[in-house]
Design a protein around this motif. Structure first.
Motif, short mmCIF file in Angstrom:
data_model
loop_
_atom_site.label_atom_id
_atom_site.label_comp_id
_atom_site.label_asym_id
_atom_site.label_seq_id
_atom_site.Cartn_x
_atom_site.Cartn_y
_atom_site.Cartn_z
N GLY A 158 -26.42 36.00 -55.89
CA GLY A 158 -27.39 35.40 -54.97
C GLY A 158 -27.56 33.90 -55.18
N GLY A 159 -26.90 33.36 -56.21
CA GLY A 159 -27.00 31.91 -56.44
C GLY A 159 -26.14 31.14 -55.45
N VAL A 160 -26.32 29.83 -55.44
CA VAL A 160 -25.56 28.97 -54.53
C VAL A 160 -24.43 28.30 -55.30
N ILE A 161 -23.19 28.43 -54.79
CA ILE A 161 -22.04 27.81 -55.44
C ILE A 161 -21.61 26.59 -54.62
N PRO A 162 -21.71 25.39 -55.20
CA PRO A 162 -21.24 24.21 -54.45
C PRO A 162 -19.72 24.27 -54.31
N ILE A 163 -19.22 24.00 -53.13
CA ILE A 163 -17.78 24.06 -52.88
C ILE A 163 -17.18 22.65 -52.72
N ALA A 164 -17.77 21.87 -51.85
CA ALA A 164 -17.22 20.54 -51.58
C ALA A 164 -18.30 19.66 -50.97
N THR A 165 -18.11 18.36 -51.12
CA THR A 165 -19.04 17.41 -50.50
C THR A 165 -18.23 16.35 -49.77
N GLY A 166 -18.45 16.26 -48.47
CA GLY A 166 -17.73 15.29 -47.65
C GLY A 166 -18.63 14.15 -47.24
N THR A 167 -17.99 13.04 -46.95
CA THR A 167 -18.72 11.87 -46.43
C THR A 167 -17.97 11.35 -45.21
N ILE A 168 -18.73 11.05 -44.18
CA ILE A 168 -18.17 10.41 -42.98
C ILE A 168 -18.99 9.16 -42.71
N VAL A 169 -18.31 8.03 -42.46
CA VAL A 169 -19.02 6.86 -41.93
C VAL A 169 -18.49 6.63 -40.53
#
Ligand SMILES: CC(C)(COP(=O)(O)OP(=O)(O)OC[C@H]1O[C@@H](n2cnc3c(N)ncnc32)[C@H](O)[C@@H]1OP(=O)(O)O)[C@@H](O)C(=O)NCCC(=O)NCCSC(=O)c1cc(O)c2ccccc2c1O
Length: 141
Positions: free
Chosen positions: A102-113
């Motif tokens: 039930g925990g949250v697993i971070p997968i990826a973090t994207g950035t768009i400008v």
């Protein structure tokens, strides 16, 4: 505040190692951003060169990968506006999934400008100040 949407990992998104290929995140980032803009009533694209509404070409896109995702995983995508400048807007797109416990697993973090532009006749882009009504909506995300 942020805008949340979801995508299920399709077979075509995975690579020979059975995990989501790095490139698969980019279309998800783009479509999540568009979904967020529509939810705010902001047009993604002007209908013609005479249309005074603005368009949003990107000047920078990146993605960091924290954990693997696999076929048929459901990924939550949280879209937030990190900052609005005179003409630019920086989005953060945080991908995560629920773990078995039930925990949250971070997968990826994207950035768009993206840069607010008007379309010139002939298809050229002209940088524009983000209109106040759009800025107010973006700053609330
Ligand atoms: C977009 C340009 C016309 C801007 O031209 P200019 O050179 O005058 O811009 P500035 O240098 O002044 O920068 C403007 C603004 O952006 C900030 N910035 C610039 N580069 C970066 C960077 N690398 N990282 C972070 N920030 C950056 C800069 O600080 C300024 O911020 P202010 O807030 O202070 O104003 C010109 O750059 C151009 O034509 N670039 C090419 C654009 C392009 O071809 N992009 C790839 C294709 S676009 C695309 O794929 C696309 C996808 C979509 O999903 C869309 C959705 C909706 C509409 C359009 C889409 C779209 O085109």
């Amino acid at each position: 505040m942020s805008f949340r949407t979801r995508r299920m990992v399709e077979f075509r998104d995975t690579d020979a190692a059975g995990i989501v290929h790095f490139s698969a995140f980019f279309p998800w980032m783009e479509s999540a951003e568009h979904e967020m803009l529509r939810s705010l009533g902001i047009k993604v694209l002007p209908e013609s060169h005479d249309d005074p509404s603005v368009t949003w070409p990107r000047v920078s896109v990146s993605c960091d990968y924290a954990n693997v995702a696999r076929f048929e995983d459901w990924l939550d995508i949280d879209v937030s506006v990190v900052k609005t400048g005179r003409s630019s807007v920086q989005y953060r797109l945080a991908f995560s999934r629920q773990g078995g416990d039930g925990g949250v697993i971070p997968i990826a973090t994207g950035t768009i400008v993206a840069v607010c532009c008007r379309l010139r006749p002939g298809g050229g882009l002209e940088k524009a100040v983000i209109p106040d009504d759009i800025r107010a909506k973006l700053d609330a995300v």
